[in-house]
Enzyme design. Structure first.
Site, PDB file in Angstrom:
ATOM      1  N   LYS A  19       1.103  -3.516  17.049  1.00 12.58           N
ATOM      2  CA  LYS A  19       1.206  -2.425  16.332  1.00 12.58           C
ATOM      3  C   LYS A  19       0.431  -1.383  16.007  1.00 12.58           C
ATOM      4  O   LYS A  19      -0.939  -1.652  15.693  1.00 12.58           O
ATOM      5  CB  LYS A  19       1.663  -3.131  15.012  1.00 12.58           C
ATOM      6  CG  LYS A  19       1.891  -2.195  13.458  1.00 12.58           C
ATOM      7  CD  LYS A  19       2.464  -3.364  11.766  1.00 12.58           C
ATOM      8  CE  LYS A  19       3.068  -2.647  11.138  1.00 12.58           C
ATOM      9  NZ  LYS A  19       3.054  -3.312   9.841  1.00 12.58           N
ATOM     10  N   SER A  59       7.249  -3.249   7.584  1.00 14.68           N
ATOM     11  CA  SER A  59       7.141  -1.663   8.136  1.00 14.68           C
ATOM     12  C   SER A  59       6.986  -2.077  10.210  1.00 14.68           C
ATOM     13  O   SER A  59       6.536  -1.315  10.499  1.00 14.68           O
ATOM     14  CB  SER A  59       5.676  -0.919   7.588  1.00 14.68           C
ATOM     15  OG  SER A  59       4.528  -2.426   8.183  1.00 14.68           O
ATOM     16  N   SER A 119       6.175  -7.244   5.537  1.00  8.80           N
ATOM     17  CA  SER A 119       6.741  -6.161   7.090  1.00  8.80           C
ATOM     18  C   SER A 119       6.277  -7.044   8.422  1.00  8.80           C
ATOM     19  O   SER A 119       6.493  -6.013   9.681  1.00  8.80           O
ATOM     20  CB  SER A 119       4.920  -5.192   7.248  1.00  8.80           C
ATOM     21  OG  SER A 119       6.111  -4.268   6.367  1.00  8.80           O
TER      22      SER A 119
HETATM   23  N1  GLN Z   1       8.110  -2.813   2.550  1.00  6.91           N
HETATM   24  C1  GLN Z   1       6.515  -3.102   1.732  1.00  6.91           C
HETATM   25  C2  GLN Z   1       5.782  -1.404   1.521  1.00  6.91           C
HETATM   26  O1  GLN Z   1       6.572  -0.428   1.491  1.00  6.91           O
HETATM   27  C3  GLN Z   1       6.340  -3.934   2.853  1.00  6.91           C
HETATM   28  C4  GLN Z   1       5.168  -2.969   3.619  1.00  6.91           C
HETATM   29  C5  GLN Z   1       4.202  -4.029   4.499  1.00  6.91           C
HETATM   30  O2  GLN Z   1       4.608  -4.943   4.030  1.00  6.91           O
HETATM   31  N2  GLN Z   1       3.456  -3.772   5.110  1.00  6.91           N
HETATM   32  O3  GLN Z   1       5.324  -1.667   0.869  1.00  6.91           O
END
Ligand code: GLN
Length: 496
Positions: free
Chosen positions: A77, A152, A176
Site C-alpha cells: 500500500k 482504504s 481498512s
Molecule cells: N474507513 C475508515 C476511515 O475512513 C477506516 C480507514 C482505515 O482503516 N484506514 O477512517
C-alpha cells in the site's frame, strides 16, 4: 500461471524449481499489463527493479536457501516506506517524495525473501472506505468494475483478487484491511495493536493503526503474519510478545471451542443476503463442533461516533507535519502562515481536510472534555466489552460489512453513509484486539463476495487463524476467482 497460485503453492513450485522467481514476477507484471488499466490497483510499479529482485531470489533458491517468502511477489500500500520508491499516501501533497528508508515490515518481507514491488492505490492518507478519495483515481472491484473495492486499502485487496500479486500489505485503522478484503473476496488480517511494528507506516491515527496482510487463503495469512510480527525498538508501541509459528495453529479442528455471536451486530441496515451468508457460516461452525454462544457487546452503538472523534483528533495532529517546510510540494506565500495555507489547501483532498477540521475542533479548548476525553472513556468501555466477552468465548463472529461492494459514486457525496459502512470493523481497532475477514459466500445478482469477520483476543492471532482455517477447509468460497476481463481500447473480452 504462477500469479494465480497461493504463497504455499508457489513456494513449493519455487523450491522444486518447477517455476522460477523471475517467471512468477513476470506473470504478475503481465497480469498488471492485462488488467490494471481497468482495475487501477497500482499507482506505479518498477518492473526492472522487481525482476532484479526476482533474479536475486533465483540465485538464493539455486543455492538451496530456505526462507518463508523466498521468490514470492508481494505488493504494498502507498502508505508504507520502501527505500528508493515513491511514497505518496495517494495524495498530491507529497509531490515526488521518494522514501529514504524501509519500513520495518518491508525490511522483514525482504529478509524473508519476498519480492517487494509496486505502490498500491488507497484512499488519501487511508481516510475512506471506497478508494474514491485517492488523488490517483478510483480502484475498481475485480468482481464488478462498476463497483468500488472498499477502502482504504482498496488497491491491496483488488491487486490480490485480480491476481496481480500473490499477496499484499495494507493498513487498518478502522477496517481498512478487513472491509476491502470482504468486498474483493480475499483474506485480510488486522493484527492486535502492538503485534506488528508501525515504523515506516505514515501515521493516520497512531493509537489505532496496524499493518497486516491480504492473501488468497488463511494459511498464507498465517505465513505472512509470522514474517511481519515482532517487537521493534523503533516503534515503542510494539510489544515483546513471542511470535509463534502461526501455521502450526491450523489444525482444522474447532471442536469444543466457544464462538460468540454478538446480538448487537445483527442490526437493521444489514443486507439480507449478507445476513443469510453469515447465518449459514455460523451453522457451519456448529456442525464442525464449535459451541455458538450469544454474547453482548453493549457499547457497540457508540463505536462509529467514538472512532470519528479519536481518529480525526489523532489525524489532525499527525498531518500537521505536512506543512510545505519539512515535507510536501510547497506553494509559496508572502509569510509562513500563507505558505502553510496554500500548500495544505492545494495538496490535501476534501476528505482529508474534513478530517483535519473535525479533529482540530474536538481537540480545541472548550470542546476537548466534551468530545475527545469522553470518546476516550467510551473507548475503554468498548475494550472492556471485548475483554469480558473473551472470558467466555474463544472467538467472535460477525459480518465484516453491512452490504456487499457498492457502486462507485453511490456514497461518495455523503460522508455519513460512507462512515456507516465501517460499523462492524471499527470496534476491533478501538478495543486493540485482532480481527480478520474471510470469504463466506456471494450475493446472487450481481455475484459479489461476502466477508465473515472473526475477532480474537489481544495477541490471540493463533486462535483466530485456527478458527478461520477450519471454516475455510469446510467451504470452497476462497477457491472462486474474480471473472477478469481483458481490457483493451474500451472493449471487454473474457480472459481464457
Ligand atoms: N474507513 C475508515 C476511515 O475512513 C477506516 C480507514 C482505515 O482503516 N484506514 O477512517
Amino acid at each position: 500461471m504462477p500469479n494465480q497460485l497461493t504463497i504455499s503453492e508457489l513456494s513449493a513450485k519455487l523450491a522444486n524449481r518447477e517455476v522460477s522467481a523471475r517467471e512468477a514476477t513476470q506473470a504478475c507484471l503481465d497480469q498488471i499489463a492485462r488488467v490494471d488499466g481497468q482495475i487501477k490497483a497500482f499507482i506505479s510499479h518498477d518492473a526492472a527493479d522487481a525482476l532484479a529482485q526476482a533474479d536475486a531470489a533465483d540465485k538464493a533458491l539455486a543455492a538451496g536457501e530456505k526462507k518463508p517468502l523466498l521468490g514470492v511477489p508481494v505488493a504494498v500500500k502507498d502508505v508504507l516506506a520502501v527505500k528508493g520508491q515513491p511514497l505518496n499516501c495517494a495524495s498530491k501533497i507529497l509531490g515526488n517524495f521518494v522514501s529514504p528508508y524501509d519500513a520495518t515490515v518491508v525490511e522483514k518481507l525482504k529478509a524473508a525473501g519476498a519480492i517487494v514491488f509496486g505502490r498500491l492505490n488507497m484512499d488519501e492518507f487511508a481516510m475512506g472506505s471506497s478508494t474514491e478519495n485517492s488523488a490517483f483515481g478510483t480502484t475498481r472491484n475485480p468482481w464488478d468494475t462498476s463497483r468500488i473495492p472498499g477502502g482504504s486499502s482498496g488497491g491491496s485487496a483488488a491487486a490480490v483478487a485480480a491476481q496481480e500479486c500473490v499477496a499484499s500489505l495494507g493498513s487498518d485503522t478502522g477496517g481498512s484491511i478487513r472491509q476491502p478484503a470482504a468486498l474483493c473476496g480475499c483474506v485480510g488480517l488486522k493484527p492486535t495493536y502492538g503485534r506488528v511494528s508501525r515504523y515506516g507506516l505514515v501515521a493516520f491515527a497512531s493509537s489505532l493503526d496496524q499493518i497486516g496482510p491480504f492473501t488468497k487463503n488463511v494459511r498464507d495469512a498465517a505465513t505472512m503474519l509470522g514474517v511481519l510480527s515482532g517487537v521493534d525498538p523503533r516503534d515503542s508501541t510494539s510489544v515483546p510478545q513471542p511470535v509463534p509459528d502461526y501455521t502450526k495453529a491450523l489444525t482444522g479442528d474447532v471442536r469444543g471451542l466457544k464462538i460468540g455471536l454478538p446480538k448487537e451486530y445483527m442490526i437493521g441496515g444489514l443486507d439480507a443476503e449478507v445476513k443469510a451468508a453469515v447465518d449459514v457460516a455460523v451453522k457451519k461452525y456448529a456442525e464442525l463442533g464449535a459451541e455458538i454462544v450469544e454474547i453482548s457487546l453493549p457499547h457497540t452503538d457508540y463505536a462509529v461516533a467514538t472512532y470519528y472523534i479519536i481518529a480525526t483528533a489523532e489525524a489532525s495532529a499527525n498531518l500537521a507535519r505536512f506543512d510545505g517546510i519539512r515535507y510536501c510540494q510547497r506553494v509559496d506565500g508572502a509569510d509562513p502562515i500563507e505558505l502553510y495555507c496554500k500548500t495544505r489547501g492545494a495538496g490535501f483532498g476534501p476528505e482529508v481536510k474534513r478530517r483535519i477540521i473535525l479533529g482540530t475542533y474536538v481537540l480545541s479548548s472548550g470542546y476537548y472534555d466534551a468530545y475527545y476525553l469522553r470518546a476516550q472513556k467510551v473507548r475503554t468501555l468498548i475494550r472492556n466489552d471485548f475483554l469480558k466477552a473473551f472470558e467466555t468465548v474463544d472467538a467472535i463472529v460477525t459480518p465484516t460489512t453491512p452490504t456487499a461492494a457498492f457502486k462507485a459514486g453511490e456514497k461518495s457525496g455523503d460522508p455519513l453513509q460512507m462512515y456507516l459502512s465501517d460499523i462492524f470493523t471499527i470496534s476491533c481497532n478501538l478495543g486493540g484486539i485482532c480481527g480478520m475477514s474471510l470469504p463466506c459466500g456471494f450475493t446472487a445478482n450481481p455475484k459479489l463476495p461476502i466477508g465473515l469477520q472473526l475477532l480474537g483476543k489481544p495477541f490471540g492471532e493463533a486462535m483466530l487463524l485456527r478458527v478461520a482455517h477450519a471454516y475455510e477447509q469446510a467451504t470452497s468460497w476462497h477457491q472462486e476467482t474474480a471473472p477478469l476481463r481483458r481490457w483493451s481500447s474500451g472493449r471487454e473480452r473474457k480472459l481464457d
